[in-house]
Design an enzyme around this catalytic site. Structure first.
Site, PDB file in Angstrom:
ATOM      1  N   ASN A   1       0.958  -1.204  -0.152  1.00  0.00           N
ATOM      2  CA  ASN A   1       0.166  -0.067  -0.165  1.00  0.00           C
ATOM      3  C   ASN A   1       0.774   1.333   0.009  1.00  0.00           C
ATOM      4  OD1 ASN A   1      -1.871   2.156   0.212  1.00  0.00           O
ATOM      5  ND2 ASN A   1      -2.330   1.497   2.463  1.00  0.00           N
ATOM      6  N   TRP A   2       1.061   2.078  -1.232  1.00  0.00           N
ATOM      7  CA  TRP A   2       1.927   2.971  -1.373  1.00  0.00           C
ATOM      8  C   TRP A   2       1.439   4.428  -0.621  1.00  0.00           C
ATOM      9  CZ3 TRP A   2       3.699   2.338  -6.988  1.00  0.00           C
ATOM     10  CH2 TRP A   2       4.613   1.400  -7.307  1.00  0.00           C
ATOM     11  N   LYS A   3       0.227   4.296  -0.279  1.00  0.00           N
ATOM     12  CA  LYS A   3      -0.481   5.555   0.239  1.00  0.00           C
ATOM     13  C   LYS A   3       0.020   6.585  -0.602  1.00  0.00           C
ATOM     14  CE  LYS A   3      -0.100   2.900   4.862  1.00  0.00           C
ATOM     15  NZ  LYS A   3       0.305   2.948   6.170  1.00  0.00           N
TER      16      LYS A   3
ATOM     17  N   HIS B   1      -9.096   1.000   5.297  1.00  0.00           N
ATOM     18  CA  HIS B   1      -7.749   1.192   5.781  1.00  0.00           C
ATOM     19  C   HIS B   1      -7.981   2.087   7.052  1.00  0.00           C
ATOM     20  CE1 HIS B   1      -3.778   2.478   6.516  1.00  0.00           C
ATOM     21  NE2 HIS B   1      -3.354   1.376   5.953  1.00  0.00           N
TER      22      HIS B   1
ATOM     23  N   GLU C   1      -6.176   4.564   8.082  1.00  0.00           N
ATOM     24  CA  GLU C   1      -6.165   6.110   7.748  1.00  0.00           C
ATOM     25  C   GLU C   1      -7.580   6.641   7.075  1.00  0.00           C
ATOM     26  OE1 GLU C   1      -2.781   5.247   5.633  1.00  0.00           O
ATOM     27  OE2 GLU C   1      -1.796   4.743   7.564  1.00  0.00           O
TER      28      GLU C   1
ATOM     29  N   GLU D   1      -4.829  -5.072  10.498  1.00  0.00           N
ATOM     30  CA  GLU D   1      -3.881  -4.122  10.773  1.00  0.00           C
ATOM     31  C   GLU D   1      -4.142  -3.356  11.997  1.00  0.00           C
ATOM     32  OE1 GLU D   1      -2.223  -2.752   6.840  1.00  0.00           O
ATOM     33  OE2 GLU D   1      -3.878  -1.465   7.023  1.00  0.00           O
TER      34      GLU D   1
ATOM     35  N   GLY E   1       3.162   2.017  10.639  1.00  0.00           N
ATOM     36  CA  GLY E   1       3.995   3.163  10.834  1.00  0.00           C
ATOM     37  C   GLY E   1       4.808   3.605  11.947  1.00  0.00           C
TER      38      GLY E   1
ATOM     39  N   SER F   1       4.109  -2.187  10.287  1.00  0.00           N
ATOM     40  CA  SER F   1       5.630  -2.465  10.574  1.00  0.00           C
ATOM     41  C   SER F   1       6.081  -3.674   9.872  1.00  0.00           C
ATOM     42  CB  SER F   1       5.731  -2.106  11.887  1.00  0.00           C
ATOM     43  OG  SER F   1       5.619  -0.843  12.072  1.00  0.00           O
TER      44      SER F   1
ATOM     45  N   GLY G   1       3.256  -1.184   4.143  1.00  0.00           N
ATOM     46  CA  GLY G   1       3.275   0.268   4.002  1.00  0.00           C
ATOM     47  C   GLY G   1       4.818   0.746   3.625  1.00  0.00           C
ATOM     48  N   GLY G   2       5.409   1.237   4.749  1.00  0.00           N
ATOM     49  CA  GLY G   2       6.929   1.883   4.356  1.00  0.00           C
ATOM     50  C   GLY G   2       7.848   0.841   3.742  1.00  0.00           C
TER      51      GLY G   2
END
Ligand code: 13P
Length: 253
Positions: A9-11, A97, A99, A169, A175, A215, A236-237
């Site tokens: 997920n590149w956000k 998600h 977010e 999640e 993150g 993470s 993510g990251g």
């Protein structure tokens, strides 16, 4: 047999040239890999989806959107419909998600509409859910997850489940560098499968892929992915660098 999945997920990251380069690097790095039963998905931002679909063509990399509106079309300035995604070749959408829930007020009831709309348009859904830190501290995490699943998904028909991927999640692990332990992930994933078996049947529960997100990194992925009910990760990251993302794909083999 359910699929193993590594999904990035590149956000709100990567410009168009960066997005193209990352897909190219991932493609090249995995082109000679044996990836039986392993799906590789990346979710760039809306404006880069069309080019991502083109770039990923003739590779195993699949492209997902990060969100979608619940209506067919109409006066919803700034929004994107399921049919628009379909029309550019996108076949998967991430919904729910944390977010989106936290910063954009997406509720379980809204998400259940989005899920219906996606499935009506024959999109596959990666449905995200998970508890916040206070829920875990107060030991309400199982109840919260159960209610997110019930309110978001348990109205679906049995046949819909072929098009659902779950992504647990825990919000406190996203993150933050703090990961759920492999045991905590397994414990929750096992409960999720049990809830699906109770509300539907064992075969649907056995067939649904349940991803862990929060993470996940090359250093901890193997241990998390080795757990029986963990079928991969929503990343993510570590999905933003080809080397890291490819290491996660290696870790699931
Ligand atoms: P991080 O891997 O950066 O913790 O993000 C997880 C996530 O939110 C994926 O959807």
């Amino acid at each position: 047999m359910r699929d193993k999945i590594v999904a990035g997920n590149w956000k709100m990251n990567k410009t168009l040239p960066e997005s193209k380069a990352l897909i190219k690097d991932i493609k090249n790095a995995i082109k000679n890999e044996e990836l039986q039963n392993i799906r590789v998905i990346v979710a760039p931002t809306f404006v880069n989806l069309r080019s991502a679909v083109k770039k990923a063509k003739k590779s195993v990399v699949e492209i997902a959107a990060q969100n979608m509106h619940q209506a067919d079309s109409g006066a919803y300035t700034g929004e994107i419909s399921a049919e628009m995604l379909k029309s550019i070749g996108v076949k998967i959408v991430i919904l729910g998600h944390s977010e989106r829930r936290e910063y954009f007020g997406e509720t379980d009831s809204l998400l259940s509409k989005k899920v219906d709309q996606a499935l009506n348009s024959k999109l596959e859904v990666i449905f995200c859910f998970g508890e916040v830190l206070e829920d875990r501290k107060s030991e309400n995490h199982f109840k919260i997850v159960e209610s997110q699943l019930k309110n978001g998904l348990f109205h679906l028909r049995e046949k819909d489940w072929k098009h659902i991927i779950l992504a647990y999640e825990p919000v406190w692990a996203i993150g933050t560098g703090e990961t759920a332990s492999p045991e905590q992930a397994q414990e929750m994933h096992k409960l999720i499968r049990k809830l699906i078996a109770e509300n539907y049947n064992q075969s649907i529960a056995n067939d649904v892929s349940i991803l862990y997100g929060g993470s996940v990194k090359p250093t901890n992925a193997k241990e998390i992915f080795s757990k029986e009910d963990v079928d991969g990760g929503l990343i993510g990251g570590a999905a933003l660098k080809a080397d890291d993302f490819v290491a996660l794909i290696q870790a699931i083999k």
